[in-house]
Design a protein around this motif. Structure first.
Motif, PDB file in Angstrom:
ATOM      1  N   THR A   1       0.835  -1.200   0.000  1.00  0.00           N
ATOM      2  CA  THR A   1       0.000   0.000   0.000  1.00  0.00           C
ATOM      3  C   THR A   1       0.868   1.248   0.000  1.00  0.00           C
ATOM      4  OG1 THR A   1      -1.675  -1.205   1.249  1.00  0.00           O
ATOM      5  CG2 THR A   1      -1.846   1.197   1.233  1.00  0.00           C
TER       6      THR A   1
ATOM      7  N   THR B   1       3.923   1.483  -1.103  1.00  0.00           N
ATOM      8  CA  THR B   1       4.592   1.584  -2.392  1.00  0.00           C
ATOM      9  C   THR B   1       3.651   2.169  -3.442  1.00  0.00           C
ATOM     10  OG1 THR B   1       6.006  -0.291  -1.855  1.00  0.00           O
ATOM     11  CG2 THR B   1       5.788   0.267  -4.179  1.00  0.00           C
ATOM     12  N   ALA B   2       2.417   1.688  -3.467  1.00  0.00           N
ATOM     13  CA  ALA B   2       1.446   2.226  -4.426  1.00  0.00           C
ATOM     14  C   ALA B   2       1.200   3.711  -4.170  1.00  0.00           C
ATOM     15  CB  ALA B   2       0.144   1.437  -4.335  1.00  0.00           C
TER      16      ALA B   2
ATOM     17  N   VAL C   1       9.402  -1.071  -7.649  1.00  0.00           N
ATOM     18  CA  VAL C   1       8.338  -1.575  -6.780  1.00  0.00           C
ATOM     19  C   VAL C   1       8.879  -2.632  -5.822  1.00  0.00           C
ATOM     20  CG1 VAL C   1       6.112  -2.768  -6.735  1.00  0.00           C
ATOM     21  CG2 VAL C   1       6.550  -1.023  -8.458  1.00  0.00           C
TER      22      VAL C   1
END
Length: 143
Positions: A36, A38-39, A80
């Protein structure tokens, strides 16, 4: 001389940003799951990236399908994957230990390149690799 000074300023700012990654990741890890976070990080960075492209007058690159595939693999494995693992890792250790571990990246990169790269004509360590490894050794002995 102006171009050289500008380059040094850009590099110094880049190192300040890189150095703050561990601290920011430690703060983020206390409140969000790694994927979460990272997004959210990339969702916030993308508009900034587009603004910088517009201001600098750089056009969106036109890539072939194979190049998009390579870019996607690099993004998943590099950006990512690295960010998610960094956030998960600092959740389990102190920021100081995480900083030391991340400081070994030049050595890890050299080993990975040596094991996986098909280019055997390149030297094992480039000048940048040697500088990064030497700095890591010096930094390990400082209080």
């Amino acid at each position: 001389m102006k171009g050289k000074f500008q380059a040094y300023m850009y590099l110094a700012l880049a190192m300040l940003m890189v150095g703050s990654t561990v601290v920011a990741s430690k703060i983020i890890a206390s409140g969000l799951p790694p994927f979460t976070a990272t997004a959210l990080r990339f969702a916030l960075a993308f508009p900034v990236f587009l603004i910088l492209m517009r201001v600098s007058g750089v056009a969106w690159p036109k890539l072939r399908r194979a190049e998009w595939l390579i870019l996607l693999i690099q993004a998943v494995a590099g950006s990512v994957g690295y960010t998610s693992l960094l956030i998960a890792g600092v959740r389990l250790t102190s920021a100081a230990d995480a900083g030391v571990i991340i400081g070994t990246l030049p050595i890890c990169r050299c080993g990975y390149r040596h094991l996986c790269a098909a280019r055997t004509s390149q030297p094992f360590f480039t000048d940048g690799d040697r500088a990064g490894c030497c700095w890591r050794l010096v930094d390990s002995f400082l209080p």
